[in-house]
Each structure stands twice: as structure tokens, then as C-alpha cells.
Design an enzyme around this catalytic site. Structure first.
Site, mmCIF file in Angstrom:
data_model
loop_
_atom_site.group_PDB
_atom_site.id
_atom_site.type_symbol
_atom_site.label_atom_id
_atom_site.label_comp_id
_atom_site.label_asym_id
_atom_site.label_seq_id
_atom_site.Cartn_x
_atom_site.Cartn_y
_atom_site.Cartn_z
ATOM 1 N N VAL A 39 0.831 -1.201 0.000
ATOM 2 C CA VAL A 39 0.000 0.000 0.000
ATOM 3 C C VAL A 39 0.869 1.257 0.000
ATOM 4 O O VAL A 39 0.585 2.225 -0.702
ATOM 5 C CB VAL A 39 -0.961 -0.002 1.206
ATOM 6 C CG1 VAL A 39 -1.835 1.245 1.198
ATOM 7 C CG2 VAL A 39 -1.842 -1.244 1.182
ATOM 8 N N ASP A 40 1.946 1.241 0.776
ATOM 9 C CA ASP A 40 2.873 2.372 0.754
ATOM 10 C C ASP A 40 3.457 2.573 -0.644
ATOM 11 O O ASP A 40 3.601 3.703 -1.120
ATOM 12 C CB ASP A 40 4.007 2.148 1.755
ATOM 13 C CG ASP A 40 3.648 2.576 3.167
ATOM 14 O OD1 ASP A 40 2.800 3.464 3.320
ATOM 15 O OD2 ASP A 40 4.223 2.021 4.118
ATOM 16 N N VAL A 41 3.815 1.476 -1.298
ATOM 17 C CA VAL A 41 4.416 1.573 -2.630
ATOM 18 C C VAL A 41 3.408 2.132 -3.630
ATOM 19 O O VAL A 41 3.729 3.019 -4.434
ATOM 20 C CB VAL A 41 4.938 0.200 -3.082
ATOM 21 C CG1 VAL A 41 5.438 0.259 -4.515
ATOM 22 C CG2 VAL A 41 6.057 -0.277 -2.152
ATOM 23 N N ALA A 74 2.942 5.791 -2.997
ATOM 24 C CA ALA A 74 4.092 6.550 -3.500
ATOM 25 C C ALA A 74 3.944 6.824 -4.987
ATOM 26 O O ALA A 74 4.218 7.938 -5.469
ATOM 27 C CB ALA A 74 5.384 5.792 -3.229
#
Length: 396
Positions: free
Chosen positions: A176-178, A181
Site C-alpha cells: 500500500v505504501d508503494v 508513492a
């Protein structure tokens, strides 16, 4: 503002200064992507410990910094500022005033006391692109802390990951962070294009939950079409078959048959062309409906060879497939294919996975080593205290 560049080829974001006030992964990775494209990125961290991920290990680099930190902070300059200190806060505001892009993932509203909230930064620098990243947006979820694992849980991803009847599982990386980003970088680039036309900056707001929900694509669409919640299917696809891992001699083969032509080629390569004319398997919808029988028929034949053996034979007839590789095997594959997946960033430093971007006219920047805490602090403070038209000093 003019800046110095010592390169033989232009970069897409030459002349763009990014103030990276973000921490952990989504924001830093977005900023690193902009650095890949040629932007000058200043990473602002708190004195003492710096970004939390500097201590997220093992494994650690030789200087004691976690490999996790290095993965998202290549090619940046390091500046340590205590926003609670009036002088450091003033330095931070000056950096924001000179920047083209500011990225932060503080809780919504918490930067106002330092004069670094979007309203204040855009008032001081109308051309700024201020990107704010949160877990759950700036409304009712503003006070909720956003961590990838939690968002994978509450955002539905874990409910469709894993084997049927088994426990919900997270993805093997902070996916999810990727994804967030990449959404942040896309929004920033769009806002910079708008500023090129109008001279006006704006706020770009992304949040982890929305990025995850958008990434559910066909699974979310299926729910909206039927009102039913999808469940975990292991490595199988809800709408395509065979699109899963199949047992071979000594391992698993990932097979992704996307149309009836590919299935006919698969059946022929397995020495069973009659499967393509079997009423149970003739069309994709038939194969999905009769998946259990299909898998049995295929695995009865696949046991004759190894995953790598079948991968070579099936690739020759254009059937998408491959063995289930480890990370090291995946990097070796990319190397064999000429994709140059690994790049060096200096003696004694952890190598980096190369940017996936390939631009013919404005190639990505050869990455530099991630900064040590406050590595460029003296030079940057001197620059920020001097005339605005003075070029940004070269990175040592």
C-alpha cells in the site's frame, strides 16, 4: 531559480527542488522517484534518530543504517531540523519557500504551528506543489495513524489474500505504501505540468486507504456489480482459468492463460490437444466453471517435467508462464534479460534496485547513496541563509 547541473544529458526534472519532510516509505519513495527523474531532493529529518526506518532492521548497512531506509532514500541530500526549535523552523520555512515541491506525511493539521501547512506554504510560495500523504485523508480519518499493515487489513486487501478457509494474509511487501508513492508521484508531476502552464501551484493530497481501494480494480468492480464480497482464492484468479500455480515435478509453475488461443497452445504443448475441444474447457467461462477438473487434467500432465523445463517449452509457443522464483532468482532473471536491475551507489554502500523507468530523451539519474543524517546540513543551512539567486551547492 537557477541551479547547477554537471551532466551530459538533460533529466526530465532538472531544476526542480524537492523538500522531502516525509518519513517511513510512501513519501520517501515518491521523493526518490523524483530524484531518479533529475530533481534535487533535500530530506529533512529530526536530529538524533532521523527517519524511523533508519533503525528498522536487521539487516543494516556498514554504517548502522537499516537497509529499509536505503531502499527509499537514494540520491537525496540530508538536513536535520528540529521543527520545535524556532531557528530550525525558520530554516524549514525558507526551504519550503524556495522549493518547487514539498512532500510531507504529518498528521493533517499538525504542521500549522510551524507555518508548514499547505495554506502557509502556498501563501509564501504560490508556485509550490505541496503533496500531503496521510493514512485516511484529512476528514473524519485525519486523527488515525496510517501504517501499511493496518490499511491492508481495514482496506480489504487481506480479506482476498491467502488460501480459501485460511487466515487473511498481508502482501509480502508494504504494497500500500508503494502504491501510494506512485500515486503521489503521478499527482506531483501533473501539478508541475499545470504550474508550467499557469505559474500556479496547488495541494496534492493522497491517502493510503484510497490508493489501496483504487488498486483493488476488478475485485472492487466485481463487488460493486454483484453486491457480494470476494474472498481469498490463493493463487487462482476469480475470472480467468488456468491463471494460477500448477504442480509440476519438483515445484510449482505459474500459468497465466488469458485467452482461448493460449489455452489451445498450452493443451498442444502438454500433448493433449483434445482438451481445447472438451466442452468443459472450450471457452474461458467454461474453464472457470470447471476449474477443479481443469487443474486435475493439467497437473496429471505437468508432472512429467520441472517448472523450468515447462517454462522453456511453453514459452516457445507463447504461453505466459514461469517458475515461482525467490528474490535472488528474480534479480538473476532480470539480469539475464538485460534489464540491469541492480545499480551501485558507492563503495561500501548497499546496492540499489534500479529505477524501472526508461526515458529515451531524458534518462533517469544514476542514483547516489542515501544520505547520512544531516550529511549536507552545513552546506544547506549556508545556502538557505544566503541570497536566493545563489545556486544550490553541488552535493559532495
Amino acid at each position: 531559480m537557477p541551479r547547477q547541473h554537471h551532466r551530459t544529458a538533460p533529466r526530465a526534472l532538472d531544476g526542480i527542488l524537492v523538500a522531502d519532510f516525509s518519513r517511513v516509505l510512501a513519501g520517501p519513495l515518491a521523493a526518490a522517484t523524483l530524484a531518479d527523474l533529475g530533481a534535487e531532493v533535500v530530506k529533512v529529518e529530526r536530529p538524533g534518530g532521523g527517519d524511523d526506518t533508519r533503525s528498522w532492521g536487521p539487516p543494516f548497512a556498514d554504517d548502522g543504517t537499516a537497509a529499509y531506509f536505503d531502499a527509499a532514500n537514494r540520491s537525496k541530500r540530508g538536513l536535520a531540523l528540529d521543527l520545535g526549535d524556532p531557528e530550525d523552523a525558520a530554516t524549514a520555512r525558507e526551504l519550503a519557500r524556495r522549493a518547487d515541491v514539498l512532500i510531507e506525511n504529518f498528521r493533517p493539521g499538525s504542521l500549522a504551528k510551524y507555518g508548514l501547512d499547505p495554506a502557509a506554504t502556498l501563501a509564501a510560495n504560490p508556485g509550490l506543489v505541496h503533496c500531503t500523504i496521510s493514512g485516511f485523508g484529512s476528514g473524519a480519518g485525519a486523527a488515525l495513524p496510517g501504517y501499511d499493515f493496518v490499511v491492508q487489513a481495514v482496506g480489504g486487501l487481506m480479506s482476498i489474500t491467502g488460501e480459501p478457509g485460511g487466515p487473511p494474509l498481508k502482501a509480502g511487501v508494504a504494497l500500500v505504501d508503494v502504491l501510494t508513492a506512485k500515486d503521489a508521484a503521478t499527482g506531483i508531476l501533473a501539478a508541475l505540468r499545470h504550474r508550467d502552464r499557469t505559474g500556479t501551484g496547488q495541494t496534492v493530497e493522497v491517502n493510503l486507504l484510497s490508493s489501496l481501494l483504487a488498486s483493488l480494480v476488478n475485485q472492487a468492480s466485481g463487488h460493486l456489480a454483484t453486491g457480494r464480497d470476494p474472498g481469498p482464492m490463493g493463487n487462482r484468479h476469480p475470472s480467468i482459468a488456468p491463471y494460477e500455480t500448477l504442480a509440476c515435478r519438483g515445484g510449482l509453475l505459474a500459468v497465466a492463460v488469458g485467452n482461448d488461443r493460449q489455452f489451445r497452445a498450452l493443451a498442444g504443448a502438454l500433448g493433449a490437444p483434445e482438451l481445447a475441444d472438451d466442452a468443459r474447457f472450450r471457452r474461458n467461462r467454461d474453464r472457470v466453471r470447471n476449474r477443479t477438473d481443469l487443474v486435475q487434467e493439467l497437473e496429471d500432465r505437468l508432472v512429467a517435467d520441472t517448472p523450468r523445463g515447462w517454462a522453456e517449452r511453453l514459452a516457445a509457443v507463447a504461453v505466459p508462464c514461469g517458475p515461482v522464483n525467490t528474490v535472488s532468482e528474480a534479480l538473476e532473471l532480470a539480469t539475464r534479460l538485460g534489464l540491469d536491475p541492480i545499480t551501485q551507489v558507492g563503495a561500501g554502500r548497499i546496492p540499489q534496485v534500479a529505477s524501472p523507468l526508461r526515458l529515451s530523451g531524458t534518462p533517469v539519474t544514476q542514483p547516489g547513496a542515501p544520505p547520512r543524517l544531516d550529511e549536507d546540513g552545513t552546506a544547506l543551512r549556508t545556502w538557505l541563509s544566503g541570497p536566493e539567486d545563489r545556486p544550490l551547492p553541488p552535493r559532495l
